[in-house]
Design a protein around this motif. Sequence first.
Motif, short mmCIF file in Angstrom:
data_model
loop_
_atom_site.label_atom_id
_atom_site.label_comp_id
_atom_site.label_asym_id
_atom_site.label_seq_id
_atom_site.Cartn_x
_atom_site.Cartn_y
_atom_site.Cartn_z
N ASP A 10 0.88 -1.17 0.00
CA ASP A 10 0.00 0.00 0.00
C ASP A 10 0.92 1.22 0.00
O ASP A 10 1.78 1.35 0.87
N TRP A 11 0.74 2.09 -0.99
CA TRP A 11 1.65 3.23 -1.13
C TRP A 11 0.93 4.41 -1.75
O TRP A 11 -0.19 4.27 -2.23
N VAL A 12 1.56 5.57 -1.71
CA VAL A 12 0.98 6.77 -2.30
C VAL A 12 1.86 7.25 -3.45
O VAL A 12 3.08 7.08 -3.45
N ASP A 13 1.19 7.85 -4.44
CA ASP A 13 1.87 8.36 -5.62
C ASP A 13 1.34 9.76 -5.89
O ASP A 13 0.28 10.15 -5.39
N SER A 14 2.07 10.51 -6.68
CA SER A 14 1.59 11.84 -7.05
C SER A 14 0.45 11.70 -8.05
O SER A 14 0.38 10.74 -8.81
N LYS A 36 -2.34 0.29 -4.49
CA LYS A 36 -2.09 -1.05 -3.96
C LYS A 36 -1.48 -1.86 -5.09
O LYS A 36 -2.04 -1.93 -6.18
N THR A 37 -0.33 -2.45 -4.83
CA THR A 37 0.37 -3.24 -5.84
C THR A 37 0.70 -4.60 -5.25
O THR A 37 1.17 -4.70 -4.11
N VAL A 38 0.44 -5.66 -6.02
CA VAL A 38 0.76 -7.03 -5.61
C VAL A 38 1.83 -7.56 -6.54
O VAL A 38 1.74 -7.39 -7.77
N GLY A 39 2.85 -8.19 -5.97
CA GLY A 39 3.90 -8.78 -6.79
C GLY A 39 4.91 -9.52 -5.95
O GLY A 39 4.85 -9.53 -4.71
N TRP A 40 5.85 -10.15 -6.62
CA TRP A 40 6.93 -10.89 -5.96
C TRP A 40 8.04 -9.90 -5.60
O TRP A 40 8.52 -9.17 -6.46
N LEU A 41 8.43 -9.85 -4.34
CA LEU A 41 9.51 -8.97 -3.88
C LEU A 41 10.83 -9.60 -4.30
O LEU A 41 11.30 -10.56 -3.69
N VAL A 42 11.43 -9.08 -5.38
CA VAL A 42 12.64 -9.68 -5.94
C VAL A 42 13.90 -8.96 -5.52
O VAL A 42 15.00 -9.51 -5.60
N ALA A 43 13.79 -7.71 -5.06
CA ALA A 43 14.96 -6.95 -4.59
C ALA A 43 14.46 -5.80 -3.73
O ALA A 43 13.34 -5.32 -3.88
N GLU A 44 15.32 -5.37 -2.81
CA GLU A 44 15.00 -4.21 -1.99
C GLU A 44 16.27 -3.57 -1.47
O GLU A 44 17.31 -4.22 -1.35
N SER A 45 16.18 -2.26 -1.22
CA SER A 45 17.27 -1.52 -0.62
C SER A 45 16.66 -0.62 0.45
O SER A 45 15.46 -0.67 0.70
N ASP A 46 17.48 0.22 1.05
CA ASP A 46 16.95 1.16 2.03
C ASP A 46 16.00 2.16 1.39
O ASP A 46 15.17 2.75 2.06
N MET A 69 8.65 -3.50 -11.20
CA MET A 69 8.20 -2.18 -10.76
C MET A 69 8.99 -1.76 -9.53
O MET A 69 9.16 -2.55 -8.61
N ARG A 70 9.46 -0.51 -9.54
CA ARG A 70 10.18 0.04 -8.39
C ARG A 70 9.27 1.01 -7.64
O ARG A 70 8.64 1.87 -8.25
N ILE A 71 9.21 0.84 -6.31
CA ILE A 71 8.40 1.71 -5.47
C ILE A 71 9.32 2.34 -4.43
O ILE A 71 9.95 1.61 -3.65
N PRO A 72 9.41 3.66 -4.38
CA PRO A 72 10.24 4.30 -3.35
C PRO A 72 9.70 4.00 -1.96
O PRO A 72 8.49 4.09 -1.72
N ARG A 73 10.59 3.65 -1.04
CA ARG A 73 10.15 3.33 0.34
C ARG A 73 9.47 4.50 1.03
O ARG A 73 8.60 4.29 1.86
N ALA A 80 2.11 -6.10 3.17
CA ALA A 80 1.50 -7.34 3.66
C ALA A 80 2.13 -8.50 2.90
O ALA A 80 2.08 -8.53 1.66
N VAL A 81 2.74 -9.42 3.63
CA VAL A 81 3.31 -10.62 3.01
C VAL A 81 2.17 -11.62 2.83
O VAL A 81 1.58 -12.08 3.81
N LEU A 82 1.84 -11.93 1.59
CA LEU A 82 0.72 -12.83 1.29
C LEU A 82 1.14 -14.29 1.37
O LEU A 82 0.39 -15.12 1.86
#
Length: 92
Positions: A10-14, A36-46, A69-73, A80-82
């Motif tokens: 769950d995230w916010v965008d402009s 709201k975006t659903v997908g496989w978490l394949v990489a993450e950084s700070d 898809m990249r989502i800024p933290r 939510a881990v499904l």
Amino acid sequence: MGRLKLVRVDWVDSAQPYGCWNHLGDLPPLEVVECKTVGWLVAESDEVLMLAQNLGDVNTESAQASGLMRIPRVCVKRIAVLCQLGGGVNER
């Protein structure tokens, strides 16, 4: 490949930019778009989460992903881990 998690973010965008001239006394509403975006978490950084829409060859050494898809933290409200490949359901 490791254990991948299927997540809902769950995230916010402009909001979409307004391309026309506006009088300062008649500005568009100050709001963000709730996403709201659903997908496989394949990489993450700070700073970024990267989700993949599709996975292929998951049981091989040459696993693949598409629909990245990249989502800024800083935009993330909740994750939510499904499920995990071979795992159960969990939320955080």
